[in-house]
Scaffold this motif. Structure first.
Motif, PDB file in Angstrom:
ATOM      1  N   PRO A 204       0.951  -1.282   0.069  1.00 31.30           N
ATOM      2  CA  PRO A 204      -0.110  -0.046   0.006  1.00 31.30           C
ATOM      3  C   PRO A 204       0.915   1.238  -0.067  1.00 31.30           C
ATOM      4  O   PRO A 204       1.878   1.169   0.772  1.00 31.30           O
ATOM      5  CB  PRO A 204      -0.624  -0.060   1.257  1.00 31.30           C
ATOM      6  N   GLY A 205       0.517   2.084  -0.700  1.00 31.50           N
ATOM      7  CA  GLY A 205       1.262   3.442  -0.852  1.00 31.50           C
ATOM      8  C   GLY A 205       1.079   4.018  -2.386  1.00 31.50           C
ATOM      9  O   GLY A 205       0.214   3.765  -3.157  1.00 31.50           O
ATOM     10  N   VAL A 206       1.832   5.069  -2.256  1.00 29.48           N
ATOM     11  CA  VAL A 206       1.588   6.139  -3.570  1.00 29.48           C
ATOM     12  C   VAL A 206       2.622   5.868  -4.324  1.00 29.48           C
ATOM     13  O   VAL A 206       3.911   6.108  -3.868  1.00 29.48           O
ATOM     14  CB  VAL A 206       1.311   7.557  -3.337  1.00 29.48           C
ATOM     15  N   GLY A 207       2.786   5.496  -5.501  1.00 28.49           N
ATOM     16  CA  GLY A 207       4.042   5.068  -6.353  1.00 28.49           C
ATOM     17  C   GLY A 207       4.434   6.682  -7.059  1.00 28.49           C
ATOM     18  O   GLY A 207       3.629   7.642  -6.723  1.00 28.49           O
ATOM     19  N   ARG A 208       5.694   6.437  -7.498  1.00 24.92           N
ATOM     20  CA  ARG A 208       6.300   7.623  -8.161  1.00 24.92           C
ATOM     21  C   ARG A 208       5.319   8.409  -9.163  1.00 24.92           C
ATOM     22  O   ARG A 208       4.761   7.401  -9.986  1.00 24.92           O
ATOM     23  CB  ARG A 208       7.813   7.346  -8.766  1.00 24.92           C
ATOM     24  N   ALA A 209       5.213   9.530  -9.467  1.00 24.21           N
ATOM     25  CA  ALA A 209       4.276  10.044 -10.556  1.00 24.21           C
ATOM     26  C   ALA A 209       4.998   9.645 -11.626  1.00 24.21           C
ATOM     27  O   ALA A 209       5.931   9.474 -12.131  1.00 24.21           O
ATOM     28  CB  ALA A 209       4.018  11.725 -10.267  1.00 24.21           C
ATOM     29  N   ARG A 210       4.063   9.653 -12.822  1.00 22.13           N
ATOM     30  CA  ARG A 210       4.528   9.201 -14.100  1.00 22.13           C
ATOM     31  C   ARG A 210       3.914  10.239 -15.092  1.00 22.13           C
ATOM     32  O   ARG A 210       2.720  11.010 -14.782  1.00 22.13           O
ATOM     33  CB  ARG A 210       4.028   7.873 -14.628  1.00 22.13           C
ATOM     34  N   TRP A 211       4.677  10.668 -16.050  1.00 25.75           N
ATOM     35  CA  TRP A 211       4.009  11.825 -17.111  1.00 25.75           C
ATOM     36  C   TRP A 211       4.372  11.378 -18.352  1.00 25.75           C
ATOM     37  O   TRP A 211       4.997  10.449 -18.843  1.00 25.75           O
ATOM     38  CB  TRP A 211       5.139  13.034 -16.744  1.00 25.75           C
ATOM     39  N   SER A 212       3.439  12.177 -19.352  1.00 26.32           N
ATOM     40  CA  SER A 212       3.458  11.858 -20.876  1.00 26.32           C
ATOM     41  C   SER A 212       4.251  13.167 -21.022  1.00 26.32           C
ATOM     42  O   SER A 212       4.185  14.231 -21.039  1.00 26.32           O
ATOM     43  CB  SER A 212       2.097  11.788 -21.344  1.00 26.32           C
ATOM     44  N   ILE A 213       5.512  12.729 -21.785  1.00 25.97           N
ATOM     45  CA  ILE A 213       6.459  13.863 -21.968  1.00 25.97           C
ATOM     46  C   ILE A 213       6.477  13.794 -23.700  1.00 25.97           C
ATOM     47  O   ILE A 213       6.704  12.805 -24.489  1.00 25.97           O
ATOM     48  CB  ILE A 213       8.025  13.450 -21.801  1.00 25.97           C
ATOM     49  N   GLU A 214       5.761  14.747 -24.484  1.00 25.64           N
ATOM     50  CA  GLU A 214       5.751  15.039 -25.752  1.00 25.64           C
ATOM     51  C   GLU A 214       6.688  16.202 -26.353  1.00 25.64           C
ATOM     52  O   GLU A 214       6.218  17.163 -25.833  1.00 25.64           O
ATOM     53  CB  GLU A 214       4.385  15.062 -26.259  1.00 25.64           C
ATOM     54  N   LEU A 215       7.553  15.917 -27.135  1.00 27.21           N
ATOM     55  CA  LEU A 215       8.205  17.093 -28.039  1.00 27.21           C
ATOM     56  C   LEU A 215       7.527  17.347 -29.086  1.00 27.21           C
ATOM     57  O   LEU A 215       7.577  16.318 -30.102  1.00 27.21           O
ATOM     58  CB  LEU A 215       9.715  16.716 -27.964  1.00 27.21           C
ATOM     59  N   VAL A 216       6.803  18.478 -29.147  1.00 28.38           N
ATOM     60  CA  VAL A 216       5.931  18.673 -30.343  1.00 28.38           C
ATOM     61  C   VAL A 216       6.723  19.273 -31.404  1.00 28.38           C
ATOM     62  O   VAL A 216       6.488  18.878 -32.422  1.00 28.38           O
ATOM     63  CB  VAL A 216       4.895  19.813 -29.648  1.00 28.38           C
ATOM     64  N   ARG A 217       7.895  19.912 -31.053  1.00 34.44           N
ATOM     65  CA  ARG A 217       8.583  20.371 -32.321  1.00 34.44           C
ATOM     66  C   ARG A 217      10.074  20.621 -31.807  1.00 34.44           C
ATOM     67  O   ARG A 217      10.233  20.936 -30.568  1.00 34.44           O
ATOM     68  CB  ARG A 217       8.049  21.724 -32.640  1.00 34.44           C
ATOM     69  N   GLN A 218      11.162  20.179 -32.455  1.00 34.10           N
ATOM     70  CA  GLN A 218      12.499  20.681 -31.946  1.00 34.10           C
ATOM     71  C   GLN A 218      13.073  20.911 -33.384  1.00 34.10           C
ATOM     72  O   GLN A 218      12.815  20.579 -34.516  1.00 34.10           O
ATOM     73  CB  GLN A 218      13.005  19.401 -31.640  1.00 34.10           C
ATOM     74  N   ARG A 219      14.177  21.922 -33.226  1.00 37.85           N
ATOM     75  CA  ARG A 219      14.978  22.469 -34.544  1.00 37.85           C
ATOM     76  C   ARG A 219      15.882  21.396 -34.940  1.00 37.85           C
ATOM     77  O   ARG A 219      16.501  20.640 -34.123  1.00 37.85           O
ATOM     78  CB  ARG A 219      15.538  23.793 -33.903  1.00 37.85           C
ATOM     79  N   ASN A 220      15.747  21.148 -36.274  1.00 37.70           N
ATOM     80  CA  ASN A 220      16.776  19.919 -36.704  1.00 37.70           C
ATOM     81  C   ASN A 220      16.628  18.732 -36.236  1.00 37.70           C
ATOM     82  O   ASN A 220      17.486  17.789 -36.125  1.00 37.70           O
ATOM     83  CB  ASN A 220      18.347  20.712 -36.445  1.00 37.70           C
ATOM     84  N   GLY A 221      15.259  18.484 -35.847  1.00 39.39           N
ATOM     85  CA  GLY A 221      15.003  17.064 -35.347  1.00 39.39           C
ATOM     86  C   GLY A 221      13.602  16.710 -35.520  1.00 39.39           C
ATOM     87  O   GLY A 221      12.568  17.687 -35.832  1.00 39.39           O
ATOM     88  N   ASN A 222      13.106  15.629 -35.008  1.00 38.26           N
ATOM     89  CA  ASN A 222      11.563  15.226 -35.077  1.00 38.26           C
ATOM     90  C   ASN A 222      11.012  15.190 -33.957  1.00 38.26           C
ATOM     91  O   ASN A 222      11.671  15.043 -32.674  1.00 38.26           O
ATOM     92  CB  ASN A 222      11.624  13.727 -35.806  1.00 38.26           C
ATOM     93  N   PRO A 223       9.568  15.318 -33.819  1.00 42.81           N
ATOM     94  CA  PRO A 223       8.974  15.350 -32.675  1.00 42.81           C
ATOM     95  C   PRO A 223       8.981  13.727 -32.241  1.00 42.81           C
ATOM     96  O   PRO A 223       9.078  12.914 -33.012  1.00 42.81           O
ATOM     97  CB  PRO A 223       7.499  15.728 -32.984  1.00 42.81           C
ATOM     98  N   PHE A 224       8.496  13.512 -30.875  1.00 47.95           N
ATOM     99  CA  PHE A 224       8.330  12.189 -30.310  1.00 47.95           C
ATOM    100  C   PHE A 224       7.508  12.274 -28.892  1.00 47.95           C
ATOM    101  O   PHE A 224       7.376  13.522 -28.575  1.00 47.95           O
ATOM    102  CB  PHE A 224       9.673  11.460 -30.287  1.00 47.95           C
TER     103      PHE A 224
END
Length: 258
Positions: A204-224
């Motif tokens: 029982p307990g609270v786990g580590r928070a989890r996030w959705s990390i979205e790179l919408v745009r980057q210079r000289n690279g692709n989104p992911f």
């Protein structure tokens, strides 16, 4: 009329040599990128980290309080890592002081590391951020705004590049149906952060928070996009445990099959 071929080769060679020297000096003077320390993230970034002489934009995935908190802590975690040196501080400008100091400290950004400034309007906040960047003595500058046009972001990018100081622009939601990152910007990277359910614990307990990390745009690279565990007390992200050991498990299964 003289043509290019009429001139001797030596002046042109000297000009080319001077140009190459200038480019080399410019590249050597450029601040290095700060890696996240998560290979699945760094390998997808064109600079293999966040350029510490550029503008980076962050927004929440939605207008909910949970996503707003996740985006705020993502921003604070990055700032904490830029200001890891005890002698360095950051500047945080905003129009409404609604930050939760204990939450910031949990991701490594203690109250002794931050200078806060409050402005009545977005344009005042942006002006304070630009002045802070041009000072050149800060580890990082953060500004929270609801509106910033391309001219404003271009000014921030130029100031960040000139001072070699990272600029984090947190774009708050002003309308629930429209993403703050939908407009034009001169930012080098644009991030959208949202909350995900935590992993189940064996007790029982609270786990580590989890996030959705979205790179919408980057210079000289692709989104992911990636799913990552939230920042720890040093501002560091991490792969969820299942994803971290997935490759090793697959390799083990292949060796057993062989």
């Amino acid at each position: 009329m003289p043509t290019l071929s009429s001139f001797p080769d030596r002046p042109r060679a000297d000009q080319l040599a001077a140009l190459r020297a200038g480019l080399a000096h410019s590249n050597s003077a450029r601040s290095p990128a700060m890696p996240f320390g998560v290979s699945a993230l760094d390998e997808r970034l064109a600079s293999h980290g966040l350029d510490s002489a550029g503008l980076h934009e962050i927004a929440a995935a939605s207008a909910t309080l949970s996503d707003d908190a996740a985006a705020t802590l993502f921003t604070a975690g990055i700032a904490a890592r830029f200001a890891a040196d005890p002698q360095l501080s950051i500047f945080w400008a905003l129009t409404q002081f609604d930050l939760y100091a204990p939450g910031l400290e949990q991701v490594g950004l203690g109250p002794n590391k931050v200078f806060y400034a409050q402005g009545q309007k977005d344009n005042i906040v942006l002006a304070m951020a630009e002045d802070a960047l041009r000072d050149g003595s800060l580890a990082c500058v953060i500004a929270e705004v609801r509106q910033a046009d391309q001219t404003a972001t271009r000014r921030l990018q130029l100031a960040a590049s000139d001072s070699r100081t990272p600029m984090l622009l947190y774009r708050r939601h002003r309308a629930r149906e429209r993403c703050p990152l939908s407009g034009l910007s001169s930012a080098m990277t644009r991030w959208r952060i949202g909350c995900l359910p935590s992993a189940r614990l064996a007790h029982p307990g609270v786990g580590r928070a989890r996030w959705s990390i979205e790179l919408v745009r980057q210079r000289n690279g692709n989104p992911f996009s990636l799913e990552l565990d939230a920042c720890d007390d040093k501002g560091r992200l991490a792969l969820p445990a299942a994803a971290r050991h997935r490759a090793a498990s697959a390799a083990g299964a292949d060796s057993q099959a062989a």
